[in-house]
Design an enzyme around this catalytic site. Structure first.
Site, PDB file in Angstrom:
ATOM      1  N   SER A 148       0.826  -1.193   0.000  1.00 23.12           N
ATOM      2  CA  SER A 148       0.000   0.000   0.000  1.00 23.12           C
ATOM      3  C   SER A 148       0.874   1.263   0.000  1.00 23.12           C
ATOM      4  CB  SER A 148      -0.967  -0.055   1.200  1.00 23.12           C
ATOM      5  OG  SER A 148      -2.035   0.830   1.027  1.00 23.12           O
ATOM      6  N   ASP A 231      -9.246  -5.414  -4.593  1.00 20.06           N
ATOM      7  CA  ASP A 231      -8.892  -4.009  -4.430  1.00 20.06           C
ATOM      8  C   ASP A 231      -9.890  -3.190  -5.251  1.00 20.06           C
ATOM      9  OD1 ASP A 231      -6.731  -2.933  -2.824  1.00 20.06           O
ATOM     10  OD2 ASP A 231      -5.367  -4.267  -3.889  1.00 20.06           O
ATOM     11  N   HIS A 263      -7.400  -5.936  -0.194  1.00 25.04           N
ATOM     12  CA  HIS A 263      -6.259  -5.051   0.046  1.00 25.04           C
ATOM     13  C   HIS A 263      -5.453  -5.472   1.280  1.00 25.04           C
ATOM     14  CE1 HIS A 263      -4.161  -1.191  -0.436  1.00 25.04           C
ATOM     15  NE2 HIS A 263      -4.177  -1.104   0.883  1.00 25.04           N
TER      16      HIS A 263
END
Length: 288
Positions: A148, A231, A263
């Site tokens: 991320s 995602d 995610h």
């Protein structure tokens, strides 16, 4: 043009998990990373809180394999949390399967917002890499992994002009998991409230803008851009666009679309030696 309300949703990964509610998926994520890190600290040889700079949060944790082979690859892990959450205290979770295969794992802290700003975080992670190279000169190969916001910071390390530094690192591989590579779309969203980025800062720190620089300094680097099936469309587009830009620049890059993941569990599962991405990471390091 994506409307502001939709943009906020697109950049809220917890809204897209199919496993549980937005609040629950974040709580579960922190719990998994924390327990994985506690286990790693209990079962591996490690040195915690090694300073790489003067600031309180310029520290890193080193997880070492039992075997002291001279041919030791090292992977630096940069945590996610949207540049404002998490720390190295939840970042050692992947150390167990990697140290068992003779890999050193380094988890890096950086000054998250609002204490830290984007320019500072980028300079810190670059500085941490220099410190690792200087401190661990016996390391045979250097790899980077980030999730991320951490994937964004790894991409910024790859984009570094090392002529301004005391070292010229030979980064053999980079593992970018569910990252953000263009910061401009998040400027009008709530995510920028603690970051307070201007357009100029966002452009300067967007890896998608720096691919030509990366070509000069990372040509020998094996790059994997990975994204979760669940995602958000915008996150998936960011990863694919960055992959295509690297590919167009002639870099050695592959795109991995990981089924049945969101995610959060796309990175959480690195605690498992048999997980596809763990195997891919070990293979990249010649340890599978």
């Amino acid at each position: 043009m994506v409307q502001p309300v939709e943009l906020e949703k697109q950049y809220s990964p917890s809204q897209w998990s199919h496993r549980m509610s937005a609040d629950d998926v974040i709580k579960a994520h922190v719990a998994v990373l924390k327990s994985g890190t506690e286990k790693a600290r209990a079962v591996t040889q490690n040195i915690l809180d090694v300073p790489y700079g003067e600031r309180d949060d310029e520290k890193l944790d080193v997880y070492m394999p039992v075997s002291s082979s001279p041919d030791v690859p090292l992977v630096i892990y940069l945590h996610g949390g949207y540049w404002q959450f998490l720390s190295k205290e939840e970042s050692g979770f992947m150390a167990v399967p990697l140290t068992q295969r003779g890999v050193v794992v380094v988890a890096v802290d950086y000054s998250i917002a609002p204490k830290g700003h984007m320019d500072l975080m980028v300079s810190q992670v670059r500085k941490s890499l220099v410190a690792v190279i200087q401190q661990y000169s016996h390391i045979s190969e250097l790899y980077l992994c980030g999730h991320s916001a951490g994937a964004h910071l790894v991409a910024m390390i790859l984009s570094t002009d090392w002529s301004k530094y005391s070292v010229s690192p030979q980064i053999k591989g980079a593992f970018l998991v569910s990252g953000i590579y263009d910061l401009l779309p998040i400027l009008p969203t709530y995510l920028n409230n603690p970051l307070k980025m201007t357009k100029e800062v966002a452009i300067k720190n967007s890896p998608i803008q720096l691919v030509s620089q990366l070509k000069t300094f990372s040509s020998g680097c094996d790059i994997i851009v990975a994204i979760a099936q669940n995602d958000s469309p915008e996150f998936r587009k960011q990863s694919y666009d960055y992959f295509k830009a690297l590919q167009a620049a002639g870099l050695k890059v592959t795109f991995e679309d990981i089924p049945d993941t969101d995610h959060f569990n796309i990175i959480e599962q690195l605690v498992d030696e048999n997980y596809y991405l763990t195997q891919l990471l070990l293979k990249m390091m010649g340890k599978s």
